[in-house]
Design an enzyme around this catalytic site. Structure first.
Site, mmCIF file in Angstrom:
data_model
loop_
_atom_site.group_PDB
_atom_site.id
_atom_site.type_symbol
_atom_site.label_atom_id
_atom_site.label_comp_id
_atom_site.label_asym_id
_atom_site.label_seq_id
_atom_site.Cartn_x
_atom_site.Cartn_y
_atom_site.Cartn_z
ATOM 1 N N GLY A 1 33.937 31.816 39.247
ATOM 2 C CA GLY A 1 33.716 33.187 39.685
ATOM 3 C C GLY A 1 35.060 33.856 39.921
ATOM 4 O O GLY A 1 36.046 33.178 40.238
ATOM 5 N N GLN B 1 40.917 40.036 43.279
ATOM 6 C CA GLN B 1 41.756 38.841 43.085
ATOM 7 C C GLN B 1 42.796 39.040 41.991
ATOM 8 O O GLN B 1 43.772 38.290 41.909
ATOM 9 C CB GLN B 1 40.893 37.620 42.744
ATOM 10 C CG GLN B 1 39.994 37.180 43.898
ATOM 11 C CD GLN B 1 39.209 35.954 43.515
ATOM 12 O OE1 GLN B 1 38.135 36.044 42.947
ATOM 13 N NE2 GLN B 1 39.750 34.782 43.815
ATOM 14 N N CYS C 1 38.462 28.568 46.452
ATOM 15 C CA CYS C 1 38.689 29.927 45.991
ATOM 16 C C CYS C 1 40.023 29.947 45.255
ATOM 17 O O CYS C 1 41.009 29.393 45.752
ATOM 18 C CB CYS C 1 38.725 30.877 47.185
ATOM 19 S SG CYS C 1 39.041 32.590 46.738
ATOM 20 N N LEU C 2 40.058 30.571 44.098
ATOM 21 C CA LEU C 2 41.299 30.619 43.317
ATOM 22 C C LEU C 2 42.424 31.310 44.087
ATOM 23 O O LEU C 2 43.596 31.082 43.819
ATOM 24 C CB LEU C 2 41.067 31.347 41.986
ATOM 25 C CG LEU C 2 40.124 30.658 40.990
ATOM 26 C CD1 LEU C 2 39.926 31.543 39.761
ATOM 27 C CD2 LEU C 2 40.646 29.293 40.586
ATOM 28 N N HIS D 1 34.241 38.956 48.411
ATOM 29 C CA HIS D 1 35.582 39.420 48.033
ATOM 30 C C HIS D 1 35.641 40.951 47.980
ATOM 31 O O HIS D 1 36.682 41.545 48.248
ATOM 32 C CB HIS D 1 35.972 38.890 46.647
ATOM 33 C CG HIS D 1 36.614 37.527 46.664
ATOM 34 N ND1 HIS D 1 37.836 37.294 47.246
ATOM 35 C CD2 HIS D 1 36.211 36.335 46.154
ATOM 36 C CE1 HIS D 1 38.154 36.010 47.097
ATOM 37 N NE2 HIS D 1 37.188 35.405 46.441
ATOM 38 N N HIS E 1 29.770 34.398 47.254
ATOM 39 C CA HIS E 1 31.230 34.234 47.430
ATOM 40 C C HIS E 1 31.975 35.434 46.829
ATOM 41 O O HIS E 1 32.835 36.037 47.479
ATOM 42 C CB HIS E 1 31.655 32.922 46.758
ATOM 43 C CG HIS E 1 33.123 32.653 46.798
ATOM 44 N ND1 HIS E 1 33.667 31.558 47.433
ATOM 45 C CD2 HIS E 1 34.187 33.333 46.267
ATOM 46 C CE1 HIS E 1 34.987 31.593 47.307
ATOM 47 N NE2 HIS E 1 35.329 32.644 46.588
ATOM 48 N N GLU E 2 31.612 35.788 45.596
ATOM 49 C CA GLU E 2 32.323 36.885 44.911
ATOM 50 C C GLU E 2 32.004 38.230 45.563
ATOM 51 O O GLU E 2 32.882 39.093 45.675
ATOM 52 C CB GLU E 2 31.964 36.910 43.423
ATOM 53 C CG GLU E 2 32.300 35.640 42.662
ATOM 54 C CD GLU E 2 33.695 35.100 42.930
ATOM 55 O OE1 GLU E 2 34.629 35.902 43.127
ATOM 56 O OE2 GLU E 2 33.855 33.864 42.954
HETATM 57 NI NI NI Z 1 37.122 33.384 45.856
#
Ligand code: NI
Length: 154
Positions: free
Chosen positions: A46, A51, A88-89, A134, A130-131
């Site tokens: 995701g 991000q 998370c990236l 963000h 999760h996304e």
């Molecule tokens: Ni994330």
């Protein structure tokens, strides 16, 4: 396609609220293509626009069986409460356990500006939550049940 730089904490952009998308054009399609390229390159499932430094209400997700592009999304939280362990990236070397629901109803626009509404379960439901977080500047480390440092493991 281009692999974009993924912002990491404590970059303040990651804590900001995103604005709705109003223009559905070739540039938006290009951003989405680049986000998929970036997510695949990072082996993520995701990725949300903030991000990659773009404060737009847009995220993408991909599991083995499904693929989602969500623009100006709204979420209805359904199903059971569960504890989810997530990475998370934008937060390298950390896993956080957070509260999630087992099912969500996502209403959003697609890349052409057409609205869709669909119910998701299991892994995709969790990635979508999760996304979605963000887009309001919320990270898994904001109110976790537990944090695990996995430096060197992944
Ligand atoms: Ni994330």
């Amino acid at each position: 396609m281009t692999i974009l730089d993924v912002l990491t904490v404590p970059n303040p952009v990651l804590s900001q609220k995103c604005d709705p998308v109003t223009v559905f054009d070739k540039e938006l399609q290009q951003l989405i293509d680049d986000m998929f390229e970036t997510m695949n390159d990072s082996k993520g499932i995701g990725l949300a626009a903030p991000q990659v430094g773009v404060l737009m209400q847009l995220f993408i997700c991909k599991t083995e069986t499904d693929r989602v592009v969500a623009i100006n999304p709204k979420l209805e939280y359904l199903g059971d409460e569960l504890e989810s362990e997530e990475g998370c990236l934008s937060i390298p070397n950390i896993l956080a356990v957070v509260d999630r629901r087992s099912q969500v109803k996502l209403t959003a626009k697609d890349v052409n500006g057409k609205e869709f509404s669909r119910v998701y379960d299991d892994l995709m439901a969790i990635v979508i939550q999760h996304e979605f977080d963000h887009l309001v500047g919320k990270l898994i480390t904001d109110c976790p049940l537990e944090i695990k440092n996995v430096e060197g493991d992944i």
